[in-house]
Design a protein around this motif. Structure first.
Motif, short mmCIF file in Angstrom:
data_model
loop_
_atom_site.label_atom_id
_atom_site.label_comp_id
_atom_site.label_asym_id
_atom_site.label_seq_id
_atom_site.Cartn_x
_atom_site.Cartn_y
_atom_site.Cartn_z
N GLY A 44 0.80 -1.21 0.00
CA GLY A 44 0.00 0.00 0.00
C GLY A 44 0.84 1.27 0.00
N PRO A 45 0.19 2.42 0.03
CA PRO A 45 0.91 3.70 -0.08
C PRO A 45 1.71 4.04 1.17
CG PRO A 45 -1.43 4.08 0.29
CD PRO A 45 -1.27 2.60 0.07
N ARG A 46 2.93 4.53 0.96
CA ARG A 46 3.79 5.02 2.04
C ARG A 46 4.34 6.39 1.71
NH1 ARG A 46 7.17 -0.61 3.28
NH2 ARG A 46 5.33 -1.85 3.85
N CYS A 47 3.87 6.94 0.61
CA CYS A 47 4.32 8.27 0.17
C CYS A 47 3.07 9.10 -0.06
CB CYS A 47 5.15 8.15 -1.11
SG CYS A 47 5.93 9.68 -1.64
N GLY A 48 2.46 9.57 1.03
CA GLY A 48 1.16 10.19 0.92
C GLY A 48 0.14 9.16 0.49
#
Length: 214
Positions: A34-38
């Protein structure tokens, strides 16, 4: 001069398409992480020049898009400021793209034109979906916190050099050899191979899954 990591799409002539299972492993890891940059899920594909990163990245992007995902690709070739730009490229990646996405702002960078030897048109990177970053040195201390999945691709030096000279011409050999020395030094510092989630060989075959994988 086209750049040490080749030009987008040029790999097809020298590097085989990766097996479906490799692509699915990368895509599956990205979806799980999943997302880890916003709101953006960043897949970083690092490894020595000429090892097959661009080819793998294209296959991963195609698979994600086939599943309905919005995907943007950033090639480190477009961030290097010429043959001497390897070391500073991660700062461009972080400042102009990753840090902005983390803050919920659109990423913006100007592509480096290897033929004109100057910065060219501006590109935007959306604040959601997937971002696939491929190229030597994209996994560094200043970028790692933003990355959801790290893929390491490698090949023997003679294979990489042969592929590079097919793409860039025999006259590029001195630049390639210097680049290979510089990237080896950089990898020793960054530890990108050791922190990778997946390892892929010169022919796109999945070798290992790291960080607790099998």
């Amino acid at each position: 001069m086209t750049g040490a990591d080749g030009v987008t799409g040029a790999d097809a002539a020298t590097e085989p398409a990766p097996p479906v299972e490799t692509v699915r492993a990368v895509v599956g890891a990205a979806r799980t992480a999943g997302p880890r940059c916003g709101e953006t899920t960043v897949v970083a594909i690092d490894g020595p020049a000429g090892s097959g990163k661009t080819t793998l990245a294209a296959a991963v992007v195609a698979d994600l898009q086939a599943g309905g995902a919005a995907v943007t690709t950033v090639h480190m070739d477009d961030l290097y400021l010429g043959w001497s730009g390897l070391r500073d490229s991660a700062n461009r990646l972080r400042k102009e793209i990753l840090a902005r996405l983390w803050l919920g702002r659109v990423g913006r960078y100007r592509r480096y034109d290897w033929h004109l030897e100057e910065l060219a048109e501006e590109h935007e990177v959306p604040t959601d979906g997937y971002l696939v970053v491929e190229g030597v040195g994209c996994v560094r201390a200043v970028t790692r916190a933003f990355l959801s999945v790290i893929v390491w691709v490698e090949a023997a030096d003679d294979v990489r050099l042969a592929r590079g000279l097919v793409r860039d011409g025999a006259g590029a050999e001195p630049y390639w050899r210097q680049w290979m020395t510089e990237e080896a030094e950089l990898f020793a510092e960054s530890g990108a191979r050791e922190v990778a989630d997946l390892h892929v060989d010169a022919f796109g075959r999945l070798r290992t899954q790291c960080r607790g994988g099998t």
